[in-house]
Design a protein around this motif. Structure first.
Motif, PDB file in Angstrom:
ATOM      1  N   MET A 292     124.677 123.592  51.662  1.00 35.40           N
ATOM      2  CA  MET A 292     125.435 124.821  51.422  1.00 35.40           C
ATOM      3  C   MET A 292     125.540 125.128  49.926  1.00 35.40           C
ATOM      4  SD  MET A 292     127.091 127.192  52.993  1.00 35.40           S
ATOM      5  CE  MET A 292     127.048 126.470  54.602  1.00 35.40           C
ATOM      6  N   GLY A 293     125.238 126.354  49.550  1.00 38.66           N
ATOM      7  CA  GLY A 293     125.424 126.804  48.167  1.00 38.66           C
ATOM      8  C   GLY A 293     124.308 126.420  47.210  1.00 38.66           C
ATOM      9  N   VAL A 312     110.902 133.486  49.121  1.00 37.07           N
ATOM     10  CA  VAL A 312     112.289 133.935  49.025  1.00 37.07           C
ATOM     11  C   VAL A 312     113.141 132.694  48.781  1.00 37.07           C
ATOM     12  CG1 VAL A 312     114.162 135.195  50.170  1.00 37.07           C
ATOM     13  CG2 VAL A 312     111.772 135.754  50.719  1.00 37.07           C
ATOM     14  N   TRP A 313     113.945 132.757  47.727  1.00 35.79           N
ATOM     15  CA  TRP A 313     114.850 131.659  47.388  1.00 35.79           C
ATOM     16  C   TRP A 313     116.268 132.199  47.365  1.00 35.79           C
ATOM     17  CZ3 TRP A 313     113.396 126.585  45.559  1.00 35.79           C
ATOM     18  CH2 TRP A 313     112.013 126.373  45.566  1.00 35.79           C
ATOM     19  N   SER A 314     117.225 131.377  47.741  1.00 34.40           N
ATOM     20  CA  SER A 314     118.607 131.847  47.666  1.00 34.40           C
ATOM     21  C   SER A 314     119.591 130.689  47.750  1.00 34.40           C
ATOM     22  CB  SER A 314     118.887 132.831  48.807  1.00 34.40           C
ATOM     23  OG  SER A 314     120.237 133.199  48.826  1.00 34.40           O
ATOM     24  N   THR A 315     120.817 131.001  47.368  1.00 34.18           N
ATOM     25  CA  THR A 315     121.918 130.056  47.514  1.00 34.18           C
ATOM     26  C   THR A 315     122.625 130.233  48.867  1.00 34.18           C
ATOM     27  OG1 THR A 315     123.228 131.717  46.345  1.00 34.18           O
ATOM     28  CG2 THR A 315     122.453 129.858  45.053  1.00 34.18           C
ATOM     29  N   GLU A 316     122.239 131.263  49.633  1.00 29.49           N
ATOM     30  CA  GLU A 316     122.919 131.584  50.888  1.00 29.49           C
ATOM     31  C   GLU A 316     122.487 130.641  52.024  1.00 29.49           C
ATOM     32  OE1 GLU A 316     125.363 134.396  51.427  1.00 29.49           O
ATOM     33  OE2 GLU A 316     125.394 133.444  49.480  1.00 29.49           O
ATOM     34  N   PRO A 317     123.322 130.485  53.047  1.00 28.02           N
ATOM     35  CA  PRO A 317     122.966 129.551  54.126  1.00 28.02           C
ATOM     36  C   PRO A 317     122.043 130.122  55.208  1.00 28.02           C
ATOM     37  CG  PRO A 317     125.203 130.379  54.456  1.00 28.02           C
ATOM     38  CD  PRO A 317     124.724 130.943  53.148  1.00 28.02           C
ATOM     39  N   GLY A 318     121.984 131.478  55.318  1.00 25.41           N
ATOM     40  CA  GLY A 318     121.208 132.061  56.409  1.00 25.41           C
ATOM     41  C   GLY A 318     120.205 133.077  55.914  1.00 25.41           C
ATOM     42  N   LEU A 319     119.235 133.384  56.775  1.00 24.72           N
ATOM     43  CA  LEU A 319     118.239 134.395  56.439  1.00 24.72           C
ATOM     44  C   LEU A 319     118.069 135.325  57.636  1.00 24.72           C
ATOM     45  CD1 LEU A 319     115.884 135.186  54.337  1.00 24.72           C
ATOM     46  CD2 LEU A 319     114.412 134.154  56.058  1.00 24.72           C
ATOM     47  N   GLN A 320     118.365 136.610  57.444  1.00 17.58           N
ATOM     48  CA  GLN A 320     118.086 137.597  58.485  1.00 17.58           C
ATOM     49  C   GLN A 320     116.649 138.053  58.282  1.00 17.58           C
ATOM     50  OE1 GLN A 320     120.426 138.485  60.793  1.00 17.58           O
ATOM     51  NE2 GLN A 320     119.319 140.106  61.857  1.00 17.58           N
TER      52      GLN A 320
END
Ligand code: GLA
Length: 384
Positions: A292-293, A312-320
Motif C-alpha cells: 500500500m502506498g 503505468v506506475w502509481s502509488t495507488e492500490p487499484g487500477l481501473q
C-alpha cells in the motif's frame, strides 16, 4: 469555514514545500530540460478563458495540458522509427470537450469511479451525492473536477517542465463534505514519462479518490484489441450489473481477467463471462500486487505495429482498466477520427470503486491535518 482564497493560501503553504521540492517557478529559474509554451484554448460557457500548456522534452515527446478539467489534450511520443504520434483520444477544441466528452484526458475527482446510489456514511453522518450514472454517482458527479477551471502555475522541476493546476472544491460541492484544496502537477520527463503528482487537504473529514482518464491508443488509429496488456494483479473486484463492486476480491486465475502474462486485450474479451457481460468488456478494478502506498508498476501495454510501449506506475492500490466499451461511433475527435467501439482504453490508477461503502477496501477517507498524495506515471518507450 475557510474561504476559497484562505484554502488556496493554506494549500500553497502546506503543499508548496512538498510540490516544490526540486521545483521552482519558471520565472525564477532558467529551464534546462524541455520547454513550456502557452496558447489560448477557448472559453467556458461562463466566459472564462483557459489555456493549453504544451510541455516538450528533448526526446521528441510533447504533452498538451489544459487548465479546464486538467485535460491532457494530446500526448505525442515516438514510435519505433522515431516518428512522434498522438497516443490519446480527444478533441481539437475546448467547445467539444464542454459539449460531450466521456472524460477524454480528464482529471477525475473528487471521487474516481462509482459510489453506490450516491450515498455513504462518514463519522455517523449520511452524505448524499449527485447521482449521474444510472443509480450511482460516477467520477465526482454532475460537475466533477473534469468540468471546472483550475488555477495554473508553471514550474520547472528537476525532471522536466511542469505545470501545476490548483482547485478548491467547496464544502458540499456535488454533495461531498469539506472544502478540499487540490493540486496536480503534470511533468514531462526526459525519459518520455508523463508524471502527475496529486496532493489535497481538507478542513472536514471527506473522501478523495483522484485519477487520470486519458483514452490511449498506442497505434494512433483503429481499435485497441491487438494491444498487449500485462497487469501484475492476482485479484480483481467483481461488480454487479451497475458496475458496483460486490466486495469480493476474486482471484484472476482461470478467468479472462488474468493479465499476469502479456495478453492481447481482444484475446478473451468476447468470452461468455458474467463479469465481461456486466462491463460490456473490461471495465473493472484490478488489485495490484504491491505494498500500500508504494510506487510500483500497475500495467505494461505494448502495441506491435508502432512498437510503442507504455508502462503505468502509481502509488495507488487499484487500477481501473476500461476498454472503451461506451465508445459507439457518435463522437468525432482530433483529425476527424470517429471514435468507434473500443478505439481507446483507459488505465486509471486509483482506490477501488465504491470504497466509502466497502469496509474491506483500503480507506479513502481524508481527515483535516493529513495530506492526500497520489502519483501516476505513464512512461513511454519502444520495442523492436
Ligand atoms: C470509467 C468507468 C466506465 C466509464 C468511463 C467513462 O472508466 O469505469 O464505466 O464510465 O469511466 O465513460
Amino acid at each position: 469555514m475557510k474561504t476559497k482564497w484562505q484554502m488556496l493560501t493554506i494549500l500553497t503553504a502546506t503543499l508548496g514545500a512538498l510540490t516544490l521540492v526540486g521545483c521552482m517557478e519558471v520565472s525564477k529559474r532558467p529551464q534546462k530540460k524541455g520547454q513550456i509554451s502557452i496558447k489560448p484554448f477557448g472559453q467556458t460557457k461562463e466566459g472564462v478563458a483557459v489555456d493549453l500548456y504544451t510541455l516538450s522534452n528533448n526526446k521528441g515527446a510533447e504533452v498538451g495540458v489544459c487548465n479546464y478539467g486538467g485535460l491532457v489534450v494530446f500526448l505525442k511520443v515516438p514510435d519505433r522509427n522515431g516518428r512522434p504520434g498522438d497516443v490519446v483520444l480527444g478533441y481539437e477544441a475546448l467547445a467539444d470537450y464542454i459539449k460531450d466528452s466521456p472524460y477524454f484526458g480528464a482529471l477525475i475527482g473528487r471521487y474516481g469511479n462509482r459510489i453506490a446510489k450516491g450515498k455513504f456514511t462518514l463519522d455517523g453522518k449520511e452524505c448524499t451525492l449527485a447521482v449521474n450514472n444510472g443509480p450511482n454517482a460516477l467520477h465526482g458527479g454532475l460537475k466533477g473536477f473534469d468540468k471546472v477551471v483550475w488555477e495554473p502555475r508553471l514550474l520547472a522541476s528537476l525532471e522536466g517542465p511542469s505545470v501545476e493546476l490548483r482547485y478548491v472544491s467547496k464544502d458540499r460541492e456535488e454533495g461531498y463534505p469539506g472544502n478540499l484544496a487540490v493540486a496536480a502537477v503534470y511533468t514531462l520527463t526526459e525519459d518520455n514519462a508523463l508524471r502527475i503528482d496529486y496532493t489535497a487537504i481538507t478542513d472536514k473529514a471527506t473522501v478523495v479518490n483522484l485519477t487520470h482518464h486519458s483514452y490511449f491508443n498506442l497505434a494512433g488509429k483503429g481499435d485497441i484489441l491487438n494491444h498487449q496488456v500485462m497487469l501484475p494483479a492476482d485479484k480483481f473486484t467483481p461488480v454487479d450489473n451497475t458496475l458496483i463492486p460486490t466486495g469480493e476480491l476474486r482471484p484472476v486465475d482461470g478467468t479472462p481477467f488474468d493479465f499476469r502474462t502479456l495478453t492481447t486485450i481482444g484475446a478473451r474479451i468476447g468470452q461468455e463471462d458474467e463479469q465481461l457481460k456486466f462491463g460490456n468488456g473490461y471495465d473493472h478494478n484490478w488489485v495490484i500486487n504491491k505494498p500500500m502506498g508504494q510506487l510500483g508498476l500497475m500495467a505494461r501495454v505494448s502495441e506491435p505495429t508502432s512498437g510503442r510501449v507504455m508502462e503505468v506506475w502509481s502509488t495507488e492500490p487499484g487500477l481501473q482498466f476500461y476498454s472503451g466499451n461506451f465508445l459507439d461511433g457518435t463522437l468525432k475527435g482530433k483529425g476527424g477520427w470517429v471514435y468507434q467501439f473500443r478505439n481507446g482504453f483507459c488505465m486509471e490508477p486509483q482506490h477501488y470503486p465504491d470504497s466509502p461503502n466497502q469496509p474491506n477496501f483500503p480507506s479513502v477517507v481524508l481527515k483535516p491535518g493529513r495530506v492526500y498524495r497520489n502519483t501516476i506515471i505513464y512512461k513511454f518507450s519502444v520495442q523492436k
